[in-house]
Design a protein around this motif. Structure first.
Motif, PDB file in Angstrom:
ATOM      1  N   GLU A  87       0.819  -1.213   0.000  1.00 47.97           N
ATOM      2  CA  GLU A  87       0.000   0.000   0.000  1.00 47.97           C
ATOM      3  C   GLU A  87       0.855   1.266   0.000  1.00 47.97           C
ATOM      4  OE1 GLU A  87      -3.828  -1.303   2.528  1.00 47.97           O
ATOM      5  OE2 GLU A  87      -1.903  -2.098   3.196  1.00 47.97           O
ATOM      6  N   LEU A  88       2.060   1.160   0.549  1.00 53.62           N
ATOM      7  CA  LEU A  88       2.987   2.291   0.489  1.00 53.62           C
ATOM      8  C   LEU A  88       3.361   2.584  -0.965  1.00 53.62           C
ATOM      9  CD1 LEU A  88       4.889   4.385   1.727  1.00 53.62           C
ATOM     10  CD2 LEU A  88       6.563   2.545   2.053  1.00 53.62           C
ATOM     11  N   ALA A  89       3.644   1.549  -1.729  1.00 54.04           N
ATOM     12  CA  ALA A  89       3.970   1.740  -3.148  1.00 54.04           C
ATOM     13  C   ALA A  89       2.805   2.383  -3.892  1.00 54.04           C
ATOM     14  CB  ALA A  89       4.339   0.397  -3.785  1.00 54.04           C
ATOM     15  N   ALA A  90       1.583   1.994  -3.535  1.00 55.02           N
ATOM     16  CA  ALA A  90       0.403   2.591  -4.172  1.00 55.02           C
ATOM     17  C   ALA A  90       0.247   4.056  -3.775  1.00 55.02           C
ATOM     18  CB  ALA A  90      -0.842   1.801  -3.778  1.00 55.02           C
ATOM     19  N   LYS A  91       0.543   4.369  -2.515  1.00 58.55           N
ATOM     20  CA  LYS A  91       0.485   5.755  -2.031  1.00 58.55           C
ATOM     21  C   LYS A  91       1.446   6.625  -2.845  1.00 58.55           C
ATOM     22  CE  LYS A  91       1.730   8.379   2.198  1.00 58.55           C
ATOM     23  NZ  LYS A  91       0.514   8.818   2.892  1.00 58.55           N
ATOM     24  N   ILE A  92       2.641   6.142  -3.040  1.00 61.23           N
ATOM     25  CA  ILE A  92       3.632   6.897  -3.808  1.00 61.23           C
ATOM     26  C   ILE A  92       3.158   7.074  -5.250  1.00 61.23           C
ATOM     27  CG2 ILE A  92       5.971   6.787  -4.758  1.00 61.23           C
ATOM     28  CD1 ILE A  92       6.778   5.406  -2.086  1.00 61.23           C
ATOM     29  N   GLY A  93       2.557   6.021  -5.792  1.00 57.20           N
ATOM     30  CA  GLY A  93       2.069   6.089  -7.163  1.00 57.20           C
ATOM     31  C   GLY A  93       0.969   7.111  -7.364  1.00 57.20           C
ATOM     32  N   ARG A  94       0.152   7.336  -6.328  1.00 58.41           N
ATOM     33  CA  ARG A  94      -0.927   8.327  -6.439  1.00 58.41           C
ATOM     34  C   ARG A  94      -0.391   9.748  -6.452  1.00 58.41           C
ATOM     35  NH1 ARG A  94      -3.369   4.760  -2.775  1.00 58.41           N
ATOM     36  NH2 ARG A  94      -2.875   6.100  -0.988  1.00 58.41           N
ATOM     37  N   GLY A  95       0.759   9.977  -5.854  1.00 55.67           N
ATOM     38  CA  GLY A  95       1.364  11.296  -5.868  1.00 55.67           C
ATOM     39  C   GLY A  95       0.824  12.203  -4.782  1.00 55.67           C
ATOM     40  N   PRO A  96       1.355  13.427  -4.702  1.00 52.19           N
ATOM     41  CA  PRO A  96       0.992  14.370  -3.636  1.00 52.19           C
ATOM     42  C   PRO A  96      -0.292  15.109  -3.941  1.00 52.19           C
ATOM     43  CG  PRO A  96       2.603  15.369  -5.070  1.00 52.19           C
ATOM     44  CD  PRO A  96       2.394  13.960  -5.591  1.00 52.19           C
ATOM     45  N   ASN A  97      -0.819  15.787  -2.912  1.00 56.45           N
ATOM     46  CA  ASN A  97      -2.020  16.585  -3.124  1.00 56.45           C
ATOM     47  C   ASN A  97      -1.711  17.981  -3.655  1.00 56.45           C
ATOM     48  OD1 ASN A  97      -0.905  17.717  -0.856  1.00 56.45           O
ATOM     49  ND2 ASN A  97      -2.713  17.523   0.435  1.00 56.45           N
ATOM     50  N   LEU A  98      -0.431  18.317  -3.726  1.00 59.28           N
ATOM     51  CA  LEU A  98      -0.013  19.577  -4.335  1.00 59.28           C
ATOM     52  C   LEU A  98       0.897  19.267  -5.520  1.00 59.28           C
ATOM     53  CD1 LEU A  98       0.735  21.741  -1.191  1.00 59.28           C
ATOM     54  CD2 LEU A  98      -1.037  22.174  -2.873  1.00 59.28           C
ATOM     55  N   LEU A  99       0.520  19.759  -6.696  1.00 60.40           N
ATOM     56  CA  LEU A  99       1.273  19.433  -7.901  1.00 60.40           C
ATOM     57  C   LEU A  99       2.716  19.900  -7.822  1.00 60.40           C
ATOM     58  CD1 LEU A  99      -1.416  20.321 -10.591  1.00 60.40           C
ATOM     59  CD2 LEU A  99      -0.890  18.087  -9.604  1.00 60.40           C
ATOM     60  N   ALA A 100       2.960  20.988  -7.111  1.00 54.60           N
ATOM     61  CA  ALA A 100       4.304  21.541  -7.037  1.00 54.60           C
ATOM     62  C   ALA A 100       5.288  20.606  -6.351  1.00 54.60           C
ATOM     63  CB  ALA A 100       4.271  22.886  -6.308  1.00 54.60           C
ATOM     64  N   LYS A 101       4.766  19.614  -5.593  1.00 56.30           N
ATOM     65  CA  LYS A 101       5.650  18.737  -4.833  1.00 56.30           C
ATOM     66  C   LYS A 101       5.879  17.379  -5.502  1.00 56.30           C
ATOM     67  CE  LYS A 101       4.787  20.640  -0.224  1.00 56.30           C
ATOM     68  NZ  LYS A 101       4.437  20.313   1.174  1.00 56.30           N
ATOM     69  N   THR A 102       5.387  17.187  -6.720  1.00 57.25           N
ATOM     70  CA  THR A 102       5.441  15.879  -7.352  1.00 57.25           C
ATOM     71  C   THR A 102       6.858  15.324  -7.437  1.00 57.25           C
ATOM     72  OG1 THR A 102       3.454  16.363  -8.640  1.00 57.25           O
ATOM     73  CG2 THR A 102       4.870  14.593  -9.446  1.00 57.25           C
ATOM     74  N   SER A 103       7.818  16.123  -7.852  1.00 59.48           N
ATOM     75  CA  SER A 103       9.165  15.627  -8.113  1.00 59.48           C
ATOM     76  C   SER A 103       9.864  15.112  -6.871  1.00 59.48           C
ATOM     77  CB  SER A 103      10.006  16.736  -8.758  1.00 59.48           C
ATOM     78  OG  SER A 103      10.129  17.841  -7.879  1.00 59.48           O
ATOM     79  N   GLU A 104       9.537  15.636  -5.720  1.00 65.75           N
ATOM     80  CA  GLU A 104      10.224  15.252  -4.494  1.00 65.75           C
ATOM     81  C   GLU A 104       9.422  14.279  -3.632  1.00 65.75           C
ATOM     82  OE1 GLU A 104      10.059  18.314  -1.212  1.00 65.75           O
ATOM     83  OE2 GLU A 104       9.471  19.592  -2.874  1.00 65.75           O
ATOM     84  N   TYR A 105       8.257  13.857  -4.118  1.00 69.75           N
ATOM     85  CA  TYR A 105       7.311  13.147  -3.266  1.00 69.75           C
ATOM     86  C   TYR A 105       7.824  11.786  -2.804  1.00 69.75           C
ATOM     87  CZ  TYR A 105       2.849  11.246  -1.645  1.00 69.75           C
ATOM     88  OH  TYR A 105       1.848  10.692  -0.881  1.00 69.75           O
ATOM     89  N   GLU A 106       8.309  10.947  -3.716  1.00 70.89           N
ATOM     90  CA  GLU A 106       8.739   9.604  -3.316  1.00 70.89           C
ATOM     91  C   GLU A 106       9.891   9.670  -2.316  1.00 70.89           C
ATOM     92  OE1 GLU A 106      10.070   5.226  -5.002  1.00 70.89           O
ATOM     93  OE2 GLU A 106       9.706   6.850  -6.434  1.00 70.89           O
ATOM     94  N   ARG A 107      10.840  10.527  -2.545  1.00 66.58           N
ATOM     95  CA  ARG A 107      11.955  10.662  -1.615  1.00 66.58           C
ATOM     96  C   ARG A 107      11.467  11.071  -0.224  1.00 66.58           C
ATOM     97  NH1 ARG A 107      14.569  14.897   0.253  1.00 66.58           N
ATOM     98  NH2 ARG A 107      13.503  16.293  -1.207  1.00 66.58           N
ATOM     99  N   LYS A 108      10.544  12.011  -0.176  1.00 68.29           N
ATOM    100  CA  LYS A 108      10.001  12.478   1.105  1.00 68.29           C
ATOM    101  C   LYS A 108       9.258  11.361   1.832  1.00 68.29           C
ATOM    102  CE  LYS A 108       6.377  15.544   2.887  1.00 68.29           C
ATOM    103  NZ  LYS A 108       5.444  14.448   3.211  1.00 68.29           N
ATOM    104  N   VAL A 109       8.409  10.626   1.110  1.00 65.23           N
ATOM    105  CA  VAL A 109       7.622   9.565   1.735  1.00 65.23           C
ATOM    106  C   VAL A 109       8.528   8.470   2.278  1.00 65.23           C
ATOM    107  CG1 VAL A 109       5.968   7.714   1.284  1.00 65.23           C
ATOM    108  CG2 VAL A 109       5.520  10.016   0.433  1.00 65.23           C
ATOM    109  N   ARG A 110       9.486   8.026   1.480  1.00 61.40           N
ATOM    110  CA  ARG A 110      10.391   6.960   1.924  1.00 61.40           C
ATOM    111  C   ARG A 110      11.232   7.411   3.117  1.00 61.40           C
ATOM    112  NH1 ARG A 110       9.150   1.803   0.543  1.00 61.40           N
ATOM    113  NH2 ARG A 110       8.470   1.702  -1.617  1.00 61.40           N
TER     114      ARG A 110
END
Length: 300
Positions: A251-274
């Motif tokens: 489910e963590l992998a799916a969370k990352i796949g859905r992306g952030p709720n703010l478009l401006a943060k997309t590029s850094e999202y996976e690194r932040k979540v992990r």
């Protein structure tokens, strides 16, 4: 980077004129914004309904699954308010993204806050757990003169699950970061319960009442916004906020796949979540507050 400067960043605080209180206002209202939470929304709604929440104001951020129908099945119709909220707004002059969740919170306080004593602003992966009382209203009873409560996250990770386990979140996930006030990035944050009839400024993780960002812990001890971040603020004596930041690795992998709720943060999202998951799981303790509550009220 330029996008991090205030003039280029998102609009994440909204000022409001609070509603006038109704003479018979009472109880706790939960406000939440949701999108495709069909796997988890039933447990969340059922738990908080059983814990004494008077009303649920749910903002539908473009659900395409069964989320909304499950809510209608689980909750009494008189307790459920739903608002379509599938939108993306920007400041036309500067091009800054207006935080859709903050906008929903401000709308809820202004339009539905007059009839309730308390309004909590939480997500579907967050649970308000009474620590000794039988329901949330009793847990708040001693805070008669308080207008703003900040509850620290108790951050739960994967609890060793690689695949989604059978059963609910509350029973399957018991391991959390040992220190809710940790300085490790992503571990320490708060959600708020406020008197909406005094709410003047809205953010996701902090609120302003009567023009001040001072806030209290769940024992009614008040602090400045700066001191809220210090260990002396911590309390989960009456209400504990459990944040199930992730469930299983699947489910963590799916969370990352859905992306952030703010478009401006997309590029850094996976690194932040992990990074956040690693910090949660760096030093863990078993937490059975939710199960203790089940036992106390005789809920199987």
């Amino acid at each position: 980077m330029l996008w991090k400067l205030p003039i280029f960043g998102k609009i994440s605080k909204i000022g409001i004129t609070p509603p006038k209180p109704a003479g018979d206002r009472s109880g706790l209202t939960i406000t939440a914004i949701v999108k495709n939470e069909g796997r988890y929304i039933g447990e969340w709604a059922h738990f908080h309904n059983r814990a004494g929440v008077s009303r649920f104001v749910i903002y539908d951020n473009g659900c395409s699954d069964e989320t909304m129908s499950i809510l209608r099945d689980v909750l009494p119709s008189e307790k459920l308010v739903t608002v379509p909220w599938n939108q993306s707004f920007t400041d036309a002059r500067m091009g800054r993204e207006i935080h859709n969740q903050v906008l929903a919170y401000a709308h809820a306080a202004r339009n539905f806050g007059s009839t309730c004593r308390w309004m909590a602003f939480i997500d579907v992966d967050e649970f308000l757990i009474p620590k000794s009382a039988l329901n949330l209203n009793d847990a708040l009873q001693h805070l008669r003169d308080v207008r703003s409560i900040s509850l620290p996250w108790h951050m739960f990770g994967r609890s060793g699950h690689m695949k989604r386990p059978a059963g609910g979140v509350l029973r399957n996930y018991r391991m959390r970061a040992s220190d809710p006030m940790s300085d490790l990035r992503g571990v320490r944050a708060f959600k708020c319960i406020v008197d909406p009839c005094h709410l003047t400024g809205v953010r996701v993780h902090s609120m302003e009442v009567d023009g001040s960002d001072d806030t209290c812990n769940d024992q009614g001890k008040c602090f400045s916004a700066e001191d809220r971040e210090k260990p002396k603020f911590y309390s989960a004596h009456d209400i504990q906020l459990n944040h199930y930041y992730t469930r299983s690795e699947e489910e963590l992998a799916a969370k990352i796949g859905r992306g952030p709720n703010l478009l401006a943060k997309t590029s850094e999202y996976e690194r932040k979540v992990r990074r956040t998951v690693a910090n949660i799981e760096k030093n863990q303790v078993e937490d059975t507050a939710a199960l203790d509550y089940f036992a106390r009220i005789g809920w199987e």
